[in-house]
Structures are given as structure tokens and as C-alpha cells.
Design a protein around this motif. Structure first.
Motif, PDB file in Angstrom:
ATOM      1  N   UNK A   1      -4.520  -5.189  -2.402  1.00 49.47           N
ATOM      2  CA  UNK A   1      -4.433  -6.647  -2.466  1.00 49.47           C
ATOM      3  C   UNK A   1      -4.713  -7.256  -1.098  1.00 49.47           C
ATOM      4  N   UNK A   2      -5.320  -8.444  -1.065  1.00 49.77           N
ATOM      5  CA  UNK A   2      -5.470  -9.164   0.210  1.00 49.77           C
ATOM      6  C   UNK A   2      -4.159  -9.845   0.572  1.00 49.77           C
ATOM      7  N   UNK A   3      -3.991 -10.294   1.815  1.00 48.48           N
ATOM      8  CA  UNK A   3      -2.725 -10.924   2.221  1.00 48.48           C
ATOM      9  C   UNK A   3      -2.384 -12.162   1.398  1.00 48.48           C
ATOM     10  N   UNK A   4      -3.381 -12.883   0.920  1.00 49.43           N
ATOM     11  CA  UNK A   4      -3.123 -14.067   0.090  1.00 49.43           C
ATOM     12  C   UNK A   4      -3.154 -13.670  -1.375  1.00 49.43           C
ATOM     13  N   UNK A   5      -2.354 -12.696  -1.730  1.00 42.30           N
ATOM     14  CA  UNK A   5      -2.394 -12.146  -3.079  1.00 42.30           C
ATOM     15  C   UNK A   5      -1.415 -12.775  -4.041  1.00 42.30           C
ATOM     16  N   UNK A   6      -1.029 -14.019  -3.825  1.00 42.68           N
ATOM     17  CA  UNK A   6      -0.121 -14.677  -4.748  1.00 42.68           C
ATOM     18  C   UNK A   6       1.323 -14.580  -4.289  1.00 42.68           C
ATOM     19  N   UNK A   7       2.208 -15.106  -5.098  1.00 47.18           N
ATOM     20  CA  UNK A   7       3.620 -15.125  -4.744  1.00 47.18           C
ATOM     21  C   UNK A   7       4.393 -14.102  -5.567  1.00 47.18           C
ATOM     22  N   UNK A   8       5.720 -14.215  -5.514  1.00 49.68           N
ATOM     23  CA  UNK A   8       6.562 -13.251  -6.212  1.00 49.68           C
ATOM     24  C   UNK A   8       6.370 -13.326  -7.718  1.00 49.68           C
TER      25      UNK A   8
ATOM     26  N   UNK B   1       1.109   0.039  -4.045  1.00 47.94           N
ATOM     27  CA  UNK B   1       0.466  -1.239  -3.757  1.00 47.94           C
ATOM     28  C   UNK B   1       0.239  -1.314  -2.255  1.00 47.94           C
ATOM     29  N   UNK B   2      -1.013  -1.550  -1.858  1.00 52.10           N
ATOM     30  CA  UNK B   2      -1.357  -1.626  -0.440  1.00 52.10           C
ATOM     31  C   UNK B   2      -1.864  -3.032  -0.120  1.00 52.10           C
ATOM     32  N   UNK B   3      -1.232  -3.682   0.839  1.00 48.56           N
ATOM     33  CA  UNK B   3      -1.663  -5.004   1.299  1.00 48.56           C
ATOM     34  C   UNK B   3      -2.642  -4.766   2.435  1.00 48.56           C
ATOM     35  N   UNK B   4      -3.915  -4.989   2.174  1.00 50.18           N
ATOM     36  CA  UNK B   4      -4.969  -4.725   3.154  1.00 50.18           C
ATOM     37  C   UNK B   4      -5.175  -5.938   4.067  1.00 50.18           C
ATOM     38  N   UNK B   5      -5.966  -5.724   5.113  1.00 48.86           N
ATOM     39  CA  UNK B   5      -6.319  -6.768   6.092  1.00 48.86           C
ATOM     40  C   UNK B   5      -5.095  -7.284   6.844  1.00 48.86           C
TER      41      UNK B   5
ATOM     42  N   UNK C   1      -3.540 -12.446  10.125  1.00 45.14           N
ATOM     43  CA  UNK C   1      -3.064 -12.201   8.759  1.00 45.14           C
ATOM     44  C   UNK C   1      -1.857 -11.263   8.703  1.00 45.14           C
ATOM     45  N   UNK C   2      -1.328 -10.863   9.877  1.00 45.40           N
ATOM     46  CA  UNK C   2      -0.176  -9.960   9.886  1.00 45.40           C
ATOM     47  C   UNK C   2       1.040 -10.628   9.262  1.00 45.40           C
ATOM     48  N   UNK C   3       1.304 -11.884   9.638  1.00 45.46           N
ATOM     49  CA  UNK C   3       2.479 -12.597   9.117  1.00 45.46           C
ATOM     50  C   UNK C   3       2.366 -12.823   7.611  1.00 45.46           C
TER      51      UNK C   3
ATOM     52  N   UNK D   1       0.712 -11.026   5.518  1.00 47.38           N
ATOM     53  CA  UNK D   1       0.793  -9.700   4.893  1.00 47.38           C
ATOM     54  C   UNK D   1       2.244  -9.230   4.798  1.00 47.38           C
ATOM     55  N   UNK D   2       3.037  -9.491   5.821  1.00 48.48           N
ATOM     56  CA  UNK D   2       4.454  -9.129   5.779  1.00 48.48           C
ATOM     57  C   UNK D   2       5.191  -9.900   4.684  1.00 48.48           C
ATOM     58  N   UNK D   3       4.850 -11.186   4.552  1.00 45.29           N
ATOM     59  CA  UNK D   3       5.504 -12.008   3.532  1.00 45.29           C
ATOM     60  C   UNK D   3       5.162 -11.503   2.132  1.00 45.29           C
ATOM     61  N   UNK D   4       3.876 -11.204   1.900  1.00 39.59           N
ATOM     62  CA  UNK D   4       3.448 -10.706   0.588  1.00 39.59           C
ATOM     63  C   UNK D   4       4.090  -9.355   0.298  1.00 39.59           C
ATOM     64  N   UNK D   5       4.191  -8.502   1.309  1.00 39.14           N
ATOM     65  CA  UNK D   5       4.820  -7.196   1.117  1.00 39.14           C
ATOM     66  C   UNK D   5       6.266  -7.361   0.674  1.00 39.14           C
ATOM     67  N   UNK D   6       7.000  -8.241   1.332  1.00 43.93           N
ATOM     68  CA  UNK D   6       8.404  -8.457   0.988  1.00 43.93           C
ATOM     69  C   UNK D   6       8.546  -9.005  -0.430  1.00 43.93           C
ATOM     70  N   UNK D   7       7.649  -9.920  -0.815  1.00 45.60           N
ATOM     71  CA  UNK D   7       7.726 -10.512  -2.146  1.00 45.60           C
ATOM     72  C   UNK D   7       7.392  -9.491  -3.234  1.00 45.60           C
ATOM     73  N   UNK D   8       6.417  -8.630  -2.970  1.00 50.89           N
ATOM     74  CA  UNK D   8       6.058  -7.620  -3.971  1.00 50.89           C
ATOM     75  C   UNK D   8       7.099  -6.518  -4.062  1.00 50.89           C
ATOM     76  N   UNK D   9       7.749  -6.177  -2.951  1.00 54.15           N
ATOM     77  CA  UNK D   9       8.853  -5.206  -2.997  1.00 54.15           C
ATOM     78  C   UNK D   9       9.969  -5.739  -3.882  1.00 54.15           C
ATOM     79  N   UNK D  10      10.273  -7.028  -3.719  1.00 52.81           N
ATOM     80  CA  UNK D  10      11.311  -7.651  -4.534  1.00 52.81           C
ATOM     81  C   UNK D  10      10.888  -7.734  -5.993  1.00 52.81           C
ATOM     82  N   UNK D  11       9.616  -8.077  -6.237  1.00 44.37           N
ATOM     83  CA  UNK D  11       9.133  -8.253  -7.606  1.00 44.37           C
ATOM     84  C   UNK D  11       9.090  -6.937  -8.376  1.00 44.37           C
ATOM     85  N   UNK D  12       8.698  -5.862  -7.709  1.00 46.91           N
ATOM     86  CA  UNK D  12       8.526  -4.581  -8.407  1.00 46.91           C
ATOM     87  C   UNK D  12       9.845  -3.936  -8.793  1.00 46.91           C
TER      88      UNK D  12
END
Length: 412
Positions: A258-265, A280-284, A289-291, A293-304
Motif C-alpha cells: 500500500x502507498x502511504x495515502x492508503x485510506x483510513x482505519x 501488509x507493507x506500507x511502501x514509500x 512520507x515517513x509521518x 506512513x507511520x500513521x497508516x501503519x498504526x491505523x492498519x494494525x488497529x484495524x486488522x
């Protein structure tokens, strides 16, 4: 010797239509009756149907590989032998030609391809037995939306694997145009370094209208790559959406990029491709885009955490990587090998592969049945007429479909 013992001892043997059993006796009337009702399978041969104690058994429904080869011409036999020999010796040109043969839609070439696949499958089974029943290759499916950086990731990831003495095969699937039918097949141009590596093989293929992000022959191409000695097979799908995850039924591990702008939770908990992912790998995740990407990672960890797990022994992971800088790529491979070891040790990986073969068999049956339906004599001439009535509004699509299906059933 009883005829029942003969039939059960040689269940796949053909008997000539005029076969006399002078030294056999029949144990029941049912056995004697089955001999009087012989059904021809092809010229000069007979399918024997044995019925005893309420048990029926169909014999001789499919020819053995040797008999399939007998149906080929000398030229076709030489082609199969040449491709098979070159394939198991690791010649990339033979692998490319074999995949082209498998992808062909010509009926004669499809028959030759099936003979080749049967030989490769037999060789594959022998090699797995020598490997103590363990899989020879690690099959990885890579999917994600357009622009997620799949090809760039494979370039970086593949080079890392070849440096570690792995042989990597990449099956890159490109979408075909719905208007012209053509396909760009441009993924290989993004992998300039990997395409020059002698321990890597990249094969772009068009979807040709097949849904799910893969081609109809991707499964066969995976088998050929494994026969060619490649121990890591990467399948890159087309840019996909939420419901296109057919590749998950072909591989050992399914990775969603997924790209860093991959949607929300909320996007993460939608059922579909997310719940099929093993990783699930957050690329780029580099630069500005580091910040995100960190936000998307946290949201997907919570969602999964809310999704039902596919595996009893593995919880899907969410990682941040950068194919541009190489950050996180080595850690990602460590997670992948951990998944392989855990699922192999529990028996899930072998069970998944067996289940996938069954799923793919039914997919091929559905595809071939549609082709058979369109070309059937009872339906072929009626299709244009009913299509015209649907276009003009005289018939509803449902009624037209019912009429065609009825004509097809009556013509069987």
C-alpha cells in the motif's frame, strides 16, 4: 482369478472391445451384467463399469501420460522432450517457450501443453520426495493498488534475494485493454537491474480479460518456474481494488503493498483484499512520507485486530518499507521466512497448497464450460438473435439467459 480382482488391480487399464476371459468366473449376476453393457470411450477401446454390493466404479476414464503422448505427432513429441529437458536443466529460453505454449489458446497447443505440464508435475513430485516432502519453492503473491510501487519493490527485493544465492522468478501481470485487447507489458522495463541478473527470470503476461488480477495460466506458469529450479516465485498482480485477490489462491503467502495515502482505519476493516493478506507493507516510507506512513501503519494494525484470521498459527503483520532506499526490505524477508517456517511446521502450508489445486480446478472448469456453452450447436446460432433482442429492449437479460440455458440443456 476373479474378474473383480482383475478390474480392481488394474483400474486404469484399457481392454479391447473383443476381450475373452476364459479363466475367470463371475461372483455375482451384477458383475456378469456389467460385461454385457459396454460403453465405448474411443475407437477400439471400452470403458468397463463394475457394480458390486451397491458400489460403482468408473474405470479408464482418463488416459495415462504415456497414452497422451501417443496422441501427439513426432514433431510435438520432440517439442515436449526438448522443452522438458531444457526446463529441468535451467535454460531460461526453454522456460519462456514453455510458458508461451501454456498461454496459447489454440486447442492443439493446449493439448501439447498439458502433456508437458504432466511431465513437469511428475518431476516436481519426485523432487519434493527427495526434499522430505517439503515444497521446493516459496510462492509469494504481491498485490496492491496502482502506484503502490510493486515493480520498484520487486526490483529491490529480487536483487537482495539473488545476492543471497536464491533463484527468483517474477510473473508480472499487466491489464489488457477492454477496447483493443492489447497490453503494454511494461513492468519489465522498471526492473532493469533484475532483468539482467542471470539468477532471475521476469515474465510479463497480459490478463486477456481474466478477472482477479492474474491470468488464466498463472498457476501453470508457477509450476513451470519451479520445475526450472527457481526457489522463490513472485507473482505481481495488476493494480487491484478491494475484491481482486485471485492470486491468494495460488501462492503460499499473500502480501498487500500500500502507498502511504492508503485510506483510513475504516478502509482497513472493509472485508475483501485486506483480510486475505498475510503481510501488509506500507511502501514509500521515506522523505516527507515517513509521518503519513507511520500513521497508516498504526491505523492498519488497529484495524486488522478486528478481522478474522486466515491462519491459526500466524497473525498478519503490518510493516513500513522503502523500495527506493531499501529500508525495511531485509526485515520484510525475515518476516516472510518466519511465516513459511511456522506454516510449514504446522502443516498449514501443505494443506493450503492442496486446497488451492482444488479451487483452481473448478476455476478452469467454469472457464472451459463458458467456452463450451458459447460454441455449442444448440446455442451458437441463437446467441446473436437474443443479444439483439436484449439490446433493443424486447427481452430482459434474465429471460434471454434462461432461454439460452434451456436450449443448452435440451441439446445435451
Amino acid at each position: 482369478m476373479k474378474i473383480l480382482s482383475l478390474l480392481l488391480r488394474f483400474p486404469h487399464c484399457y481392454f479391447p472391445r473383443r476381450t475373452y476371459f476364459t479363466n475367470f468366473h463371475f461372483t455375482s449376476r451384477a458383475v456378469l451384467m456389467c460385461i454385457d453393457s459396454l460403453t465405448s470411450v474411443h475407437p477400439g477401446r471400452t470403458k468397463w463399469i463394475h457394480s458390486s454390493n451397491g458400489l460403482r466404479r468408473n474405470l479408464c476414464q482418463q488416459a495415462s501420460p504415456d497414452e497422451q503422448i501417443e496422441g501427439l505427432s513426432d514433431r510435438e513429441q520432440r517439442l515436449v522432450d526438448r522443452l522438458y529437458s531444457g526446463l529441468i536443466e535451467g535454460h531460461r529460453a526453454c522456460l519462456a517457450e514453455a510458458i508461451t505454449l501454456v498461454e496459447s489458446t489454440q486447442s492443439r497447443k493446449k493439448k501439447v501443453a498439458q502433456v508437458l505440464l504432466q511431465k513437469v508435475l511428475s518431476y516436481h513430485r519426485e523432487q519434493e520426495k527427495l526434499n522430505q516432502g517439503k515444497p521446493l519453492a516459496f510462492r509469494v503473491g504481491l498485490s496492491g493498488p496502482p502506484g503502490a510501487g510493486k515493480s520498484t519493490f520487486i526490483e529491490c527485493f529480487g536483487k537482495m534475494l539473488t545476492e543471497r544465492k536464491y533463484k527468483v522468478s517474477v510473473l508480472a501481470v499487466d491489464p489488457s485493454s477492454s477496447t483493443s485487447g492489447g497490453s503494454l507489458l511494461g513492468d519489465k522495463t522498471r526492473m532493469t537491474e533484475l532483468s539482467r541478473d542471470m539468477n532471475a527470470y521476469i515474465r510479463p503476461s497480459p490478463t486477456r480479460g481474466t478477472l482477479g488480477g492474474v491470468t488464466r495460466t498463472t498457476n501453470e506458469a508457477i509450476l513451470l518456474c519451479e520445475g526450472g529450479g527457481y526457489n522463490v516465485v513472485l507473482v505481481e498482480t495488476v493494480g487491484v481494488g478491494q475484491s481482486e485477490f485471485a492470486v491468494a489462491d495460488m501462492v503460499d503467502m499473500f502480501i498487500l503493498l500500500l502507498p502511504p495515502a492508503g485510506g483510513d482505519e475504516l478502509q482497513g476493516i472493509k472485508r475483501g483484499i485486506i483480510e486475505m493478506a498475510d503481510l501488509v507493507a506500507i511502501n514509500k516510507a521515506d522523505g516527507d512520507l515517513v509521518v503519513p506512513a507511520r500513521r497508516i501503519q498504526a491505523e492498519y494494525v488497529s484495524a486488522m485486530k478486528l478481522l478474522r484470521k486466515r491462519s491459526k498459527v500466524w497473525r498478519p503483520k503490518v510493516m513500513r518499507i522503502s523500495a527506493k532506499t531499501g529500508e525495511g526490505i531485509s526485515d520484510m524477508w525475515d518476516k516472510m521466512t518466519e511465516f513459511r517456517d511456522v506454516t510449514l511446521g504446522s502443516g498449514e502450508l501443505i494443506a493450503r497448497r492442496r486446497k488451492q489445486q482444488k479451487v483452481w480446478m473448478w476455476n478452469l472448469i467454469q472457464e472451459n464450460m463458458l467456452e463450451h456453452f458459447r460454441s455449442h450447436l444448440a446455442v451458437k446460432d441463437k446467441i446473436p438473435l437474443l443479444e439483439e433482442k436484449v439490446l433493443s429492449g424486447v427481452l430482459s437479460p434474465g429471460l434471454a439467459a434462461d432461454l439460452l440455458l434451456k436450449a443448452f440443456k435440451d441439446g445435451l
